[in-house]
Design an enzyme around this catalytic site. Structure first.
Site, PDB file in Angstrom:
ATOM      1  N   SER A   5     -17.940  26.935 -49.021  1.00 55.66           N
ATOM      2  CA  SER A   5     -17.865  28.393 -49.063  1.00 55.66           C
ATOM      3  C   SER A   5     -17.994  29.011 -47.680  1.00 55.66           C
ATOM      4  O   SER A   5     -18.544  28.398 -46.758  1.00 55.66           O
ATOM      5  CB  SER A   5     -18.937  28.945 -50.002  1.00 55.66           C
ATOM      6  OG  SER A   5     -20.234  28.564 -49.592  1.00 55.66           O
ATOM      7  N   LYS A  53     -21.313  22.861 -50.313  1.00 50.51           N
ATOM      8  CA  LYS A  53     -21.660  23.029 -48.898  1.00 50.51           C
ATOM      9  C   LYS A  53     -21.454  24.504 -48.528  1.00 50.51           C
ATOM     10  O   LYS A  53     -20.334  24.972 -48.373  1.00 50.51           O
ATOM     11  CB  LYS A  53     -20.782  22.165 -48.000  1.00 50.51           C
ATOM     12  CG  LYS A  53     -21.101  22.328 -46.518  1.00 50.51           C
ATOM     13  CD  LYS A  53     -19.885  22.135 -45.650  1.00 50.51           C
ATOM     14  CE  LYS A  53     -20.121  22.544 -44.205  1.00 50.51           C
ATOM     15  NZ  LYS A  53     -20.493  23.963 -44.020  1.00 50.51           N
ATOM     16  N   GLY A  99     -11.917  29.713 -46.489  1.00 48.44           N
ATOM     17  CA  GLY A  99     -12.197  29.508 -45.077  1.00 48.44           C
ATOM     18  C   GLY A  99     -10.919  29.590 -44.269  1.00 48.44           C
ATOM     19  O   GLY A  99      -9.935  30.212 -44.683  1.00 48.44           O
ATOM     20  N   SER A 100     -10.903  28.920 -43.142  1.00 44.64           N
ATOM     21  CA  SER A 100      -9.765  29.033 -42.236  1.00 44.64           C
ATOM     22  C   SER A 100      -8.571  28.204 -42.721  1.00 44.64           C
ATOM     23  O   SER A 100      -8.721  27.189 -43.405  1.00 44.64           O
ATOM     24  CB  SER A 100     -10.156  28.576 -40.833  1.00 44.64           C
ATOM     25  OG  SER A 100     -10.284  27.167 -40.777  1.00 44.64           O
ATOM     26  N   THR A 101      -7.392  28.650 -42.330  1.00 48.02           N
ATOM     27  CA  THR A 101      -6.164  27.938 -42.674  1.00 48.02           C
ATOM     28  C   THR A 101      -6.150  26.547 -42.061  1.00 48.02           C
ATOM     29  O   THR A 101      -5.763  25.571 -42.712  1.00 48.02           O
ATOM     30  CB  THR A 101      -4.943  28.743 -42.195  1.00 48.02           C
ATOM     31  OG1 THR A 101      -4.927  30.007 -42.875  1.00 48.02           O
ATOM     32  CG2 THR A 101      -3.645  28.009 -42.488  1.00 48.02           C
ATOM     33  N   GLU A 127      -8.396  29.633 -50.633  1.00 48.59           N
ATOM     34  CA  GLU A 127      -7.989  30.927 -50.092  1.00 48.59           C
ATOM     35  C   GLU A 127      -8.364  30.897 -48.627  1.00 48.59           C
ATOM     36  O   GLU A 127      -9.520  30.641 -48.274  1.00 48.59           O
ATOM     37  CB  GLU A 127      -8.698  32.063 -50.844  1.00 48.59           C
ATOM     38  CG  GLU A 127      -8.144  33.444 -50.513  1.00 48.59           C
ATOM     39  CD  GLU A 127      -8.931  34.129 -49.419  1.00 48.59           C
ATOM     40  OE1 GLU A 127      -8.338  34.328 -48.331  1.00 48.59           O
ATOM     41  OE2 GLU A 127     -10.097  34.446 -49.627  1.00 48.59           O
ATOM     42  N   CYS A 177     -11.022  38.462 -44.834  1.00 49.61           N
ATOM     43  CA  CYS A 177      -9.666  37.921 -44.778  1.00 49.61           C
ATOM     44  C   CYS A 177      -8.646  38.971 -45.182  1.00 49.61           C
ATOM     45  O   CYS A 177      -7.455  38.817 -44.932  1.00 49.61           O
ATOM     46  CB  CYS A 177      -9.554  36.683 -45.654  1.00 49.61           C
ATOM     47  SG  CYS A 177     -10.233  36.881 -47.301  1.00 49.61           S
ATOM     48  N   GLU A 222      -4.593  35.612 -36.482  1.00 52.66           N
ATOM     49  CA  GLU A 222      -5.786  36.125 -37.138  1.00 52.66           C
ATOM     50  C   GLU A 222      -6.940  36.171 -36.136  1.00 52.66           C
ATOM     51  O   GLU A 222      -7.231  35.188 -35.465  1.00 52.66           O
ATOM     52  CB  GLU A 222      -6.173  35.245 -38.328  1.00 52.66           C
ATOM     53  CG  GLU A 222      -7.344  35.801 -39.122  1.00 52.66           C
ATOM     54  CD  GLU A 222      -7.722  34.933 -40.311  1.00 52.66           C
ATOM     55  OE1 GLU A 222      -8.051  35.495 -41.360  1.00 52.66           O
ATOM     56  OE2 GLU A 222      -7.691  33.690 -40.168  1.00 52.66           O
TER      57      GLU A 222
END
Length: 543
Positions: A187, A212, A265-267, A293, A327, A425
């Site tokens: 998360s 986590k 989290g991040s891509t 996502e 985001c 981003e």
């Protein structure tokens, strides 16, 4: 065993408090902020319901006062991660076989605990640990988290009611089993509610979870874990393991029993995880479900018929609430030349009014960005724009990390629709604007659709209905959550299910029936009440 068909309490969106001066909720929250600010708690790893202290201890600090320690937390290592997997698998059978109404009751009780006696605790922890203002915390760690739990139960119940048709002498039915192994949930820091939902949603469907949490949101996530325990969650169903991401990938992600992965989290992180799963696909006992996502480069597009004052207000809120660390935050905007001077004047005026500082001072609109790494990354974009001949900073552009990681709300105007800050981003309080000529509408829409790899959120502003229809159709693939005459942030569970495609994730719409159904492995059962005794068919009676 109960033989009733139980009705789930009909959920409604959790109402929010205003925390206006003189209100009781303001008074009690202020007291809780003072209490949490005056103590340092120890946060253990929680495996199979046991509190475990490790040799590696890290600190939780206030982003807006980074010398102030809120908690010390134990970091799980390889042994603890392996123990967490084993604990989850040991709890799996009993949890999967627990009657649905009892599983549901745990999460409904947790929702009531957060809505009531633990509201101040969750909000204060989110404010102090993640530097959210009171209203941003209320929306997140109270309203949205409660909605995730209550509506999640309702959506799970809806899934269970999806049943096939039956014909004469045959009864067809579907049994919604949990996945074959365990689920790994990782998360993010920016939403306490997402931190709660990522492990809770699979668990509602009967799965066991290794969770986590982000190291920068551990305080609020820890309190949520304790609330789940108080609500009656059995040991081992969700195991709380603050740890290094690389070690989680090495130990947990590659375990052959991992059957699902729930992520925000991040891509780049999600792509790395997907690659790791692909490289190990032959070793898994089932094909893992990957639900994620990730990032966004969310746009606001103003048509020449838009109302300038509405564009200004929604750009400021959409870009700068929670320091742009959503985001869904508005990070690029396209304004027609015919209204630019009016919009510019409004933006400069409103940005200058925004107060930035300690979130315990309720007069502040913004707090600090989450940590030093974020501060350095965000300010590098500001410095890049300041040095570029293609950009001009018309508001903000300053920053200071001597006490807290403070970045002033920054507005950049560029002459290049593919300028770096229009494409990448940033995840901070930085808005970049491209002013387009009114007769270049189609070319500008093409830039909106193609400049970024993401397709998470976006909004348009227009008064002309024909223009709204055209923009909606032209940008149909550019955002999973599309807003008309509204900011591109603030999706509500049961109203705007959230998620995007392209580089923004798998678009499984967290907080919806679409997400819940991903955590099941359906079994279809056919029962024949009149089985045949014949072998040959009637057509075989003649040549």
């Amino acid at each position: 065993m109960s033989n009733g068909i139980f009705k789930i309490p009909t959920p409604t969106n959790e109402p929010g408090n205003t925390y206006a001066p003189g209100t009781k909720e303001r008074e009690t929250l202020k007291a809780e902020l003072t209490r949490q600010s005056s103590i340092v708690i120890d946060i253990p790893v929680i495996i199979n319901g046991e509190n475990i202290k490790t040799d590696t201890v890290k600190q939780v600090v206030m982003p807006h006062d980074h010398q102030h320690v809120l908690a010390n937390y134990s970091q799980a290592g390889e042994k603890e991660l392996r123990d967490a997997v084993e604990a989850a698998m040991a709890a799996k059978e009993a949890w999967a076989n627990m009657a649905w109404e009892h599983r549901a009751a745990i999460f409904l009780k947790a929702a009531d605990l957060i809505s009531g006696p633990y509201r101040d605790v969750m909000n204060a922890a989110t404010m102090l640990g993640q530097s959210k203002t009171v209203i941003q915390a209320e929306i997140d760690s109270a309203q949205e988290l409660v909605d995730f739990l209550r509506f999640g139960v309702d959506y799970a119940n809806q899934v269970y009611q999806i049943q096939p048709s039956s014909m004469k002498n045959v009864w067809n039915r579907t049994d919604y089993r949990p996945l074959d192994g365990f689920v790994l949930a990782i998360s993010p820091f920016n939403f306490t509610a997402i931190g709660g939902n990522l492990p809770a949603a699979p668990a509602m469907m009967g799965n066991v979870v290794v969770w986590k949490p982000a190291t920068t949101s551990i305080l609020a996530n820890y309190y949520f874990m304790r609330i789940l325990e108080e609500a009656g969650l059995p040991k081992g169903v969700i195991n709380f393991v603050p740890s290094r991401g690389s070690q989680v990938s090495e130990v947990v992600l590659t375990d052959p029993r991992m059957s699902g992965f729930h992520f925000t989290g991040s891509t780049s992180t999600f792509q790395t995880i997907w690659k790791t799963v692909g490289e190990n696909i032959a070793s898994y006992k089932s094909y893992p479900r990957l639900i994620g996502e990730t990032g966004g480069k969310d746009f606001v597009f103003a048509h020449e018929t838009a109302q300038a004052d509405k564009v200004v207000a929604n750009l400021v809120r959409g870009a700068f609430e929670y320091q742009g660390q959503k985001c869904s935050a508005a990070s690029r905007a396209y304004i027609p030349a015919s209204m630019w001077e009016e919009v510019k004047a409004g933006l400069v005026e409103e940005a200058a009014k925004l107060k930035v500082g300690d979130v315990r001072d309720f007069r502040n609109f913004m707090g600090a960005v989450i940590d030093k790494a974020a501060f350095d990354s965000i300010t590098s974009y500001i410095d890049y724009a300041a040095a570029s001949e293609e950009a001009e900073i018309i508001a903000g552009g300053t920053y200071d990390d001597s006490v807290g990681y403070f970045v002033q709300p920054t507005i950049i105007v560029t002459t290049n629709p593919n300028f770096k800050t229009m494409v990448e981003e940033i995840f901070g309080p930085v808005l970049t604007i491209y002013v387009y000529e009114n007769d270049k509408l189609e070319e500008t829409l093409e830039a909106v659709d193609t400049a970024s790899m993401y397709a998470l959120t976006g909004s348009i502003f227009a008064q002309d209905r024909g223009a709204i229809l055209h923009l909606e159709n032209r940008l149909s693939g550019a955002a999973g959550n599309f807003y008309i005459n509204d900011k591109p942030t603030g999706a509500m569970i049961n109203q705007q299910p959230f998620g995007g495609s392209r580089g923004s994730g798998t678009n499984d719409k967290a907080g919806s029936v679409f997400n819940m159904i991903r955590w099941t492995s359906p079994r279809v059962i056919k029962e024949n009440f009149a089985p045949t005794a014949e072998v040959v068919y009637p057509f075989m009676d003649a040549e």
